[in-house]
Design a protein around this motif. Structure first.
Motif, PDB file in Angstrom:
ATOM      1  N   TYR A  27      48.469 -57.013 -34.599  1.00 38.42           N
ATOM      2  CA  TYR A  27      48.198 -55.655 -34.154  1.00 38.42           C
ATOM      3  C   TYR A  27      46.936 -55.081 -34.778  1.00 38.42           C
ATOM      4  O   TYR A  27      46.834 -53.878 -34.944  1.00 38.42           O
ATOM      5  N   PHE A  29      43.123 -53.781 -34.763  1.00 39.05           N
ATOM      6  CA  PHE A  29      42.325 -53.108 -33.742  1.00 39.05           C
ATOM      7  C   PHE A  29      40.847 -53.085 -34.089  1.00 39.05           C
ATOM      8  O   PHE A  29      40.111 -52.275 -33.550  1.00 39.05           O
ATOM      9  N   LEU A  78      53.436 -48.554 -31.603  1.00 36.95           N
ATOM     10  CA  LEU A  78      52.498 -48.977 -30.560  1.00 36.95           C
ATOM     11  C   LEU A  78      52.938 -50.300 -29.931  1.00 36.95           C
ATOM     12  O   LEU A  78      52.784 -50.506 -28.731  1.00 36.95           O
ATOM     13  N   GLY A  79      53.467 -51.196 -30.764  1.00 33.54           N
ATOM     14  CA  GLY A  79      53.957 -52.467 -30.244  1.00 33.54           C
ATOM     15  C   GLY A  79      55.126 -52.279 -29.290  1.00 33.54           C
ATOM     16  O   GLY A  79      55.225 -52.963 -28.273  1.00 33.54           O
ATOM     17  N   VAL A  81      55.674 -49.556 -27.484  1.00 30.31           N
ATOM     18  CA  VAL A  81      55.147 -48.898 -26.286  1.00 30.31           C
ATOM     19  C   VAL A  81      54.431 -49.915 -25.401  1.00 30.31           C
ATOM     20  O   VAL A  81      54.558 -49.885 -24.178  1.00 30.31           O
ATOM     21  N   ARG A  82      53.690 -50.834 -26.010  1.00 27.37           N
ATOM     22  CA  ARG A  82      52.964 -51.850 -25.238  1.00 27.37           C
ATOM     23  C   ARG A  82      53.902 -52.760 -24.467  1.00 27.37           C
ATOM     24  O   ARG A  82      53.599 -53.194 -23.366  1.00 27.37           O
ATOM     25  N   ARG A  83      55.049 -53.088 -25.058  1.00 32.80           N
ATOM     26  CA  ARG A  83      56.006 -53.991 -24.412  1.00 32.80           C
ATOM     27  C   ARG A  83      56.739 -53.331 -23.256  1.00 32.80           C
ATOM     28  O   ARG A  83      57.144 -53.982 -22.337  1.00 32.80           O
TER      29      ARG A  83
END
Length: 84
Positions: A27, A29, A78-79, A81-83
């Protein structure tokens, strides 16, 4: 806020974001993203520690620890939400 204070915030954010990226694999960025995650993480970490009743961490090391914990929480969120 002085220029020195701003630079300290950026360095703390960069270190916290970098550490969180190492701890939560996959993760990262990049430099600017890590700074942003670290700064947001500083606010989240401060809020989390206050919510849990943990005494405020003082000094640069305490700020980095709090920001790192918050940045880890941000990266995990965030991980998720991304999935979804």
């Amino acid at each position: 806020m002085t220029l020195t204070g701003l630079l300290v915030w950026l360095v703390i954010g960069a270190v916290a974001g970098w550490l969180a990226g190492l701890i939560v694999k996959g993760y990262g960025f990049g430099l600017f993203g890590n700074i942003a995650v670290g700064i947001v993480g500083a606010f989240v970490g401060s809020w989390l520690f206050g919510l849990l009743g943990i005494a405020a961490l003082h000094g640069i090391v305490g700020a980095i620890i709090g920001a790192t914990v918050g940045a880890i929480a941000v990266l995990l969120l965030l991980g998720l939400v991304r999935r979804a």
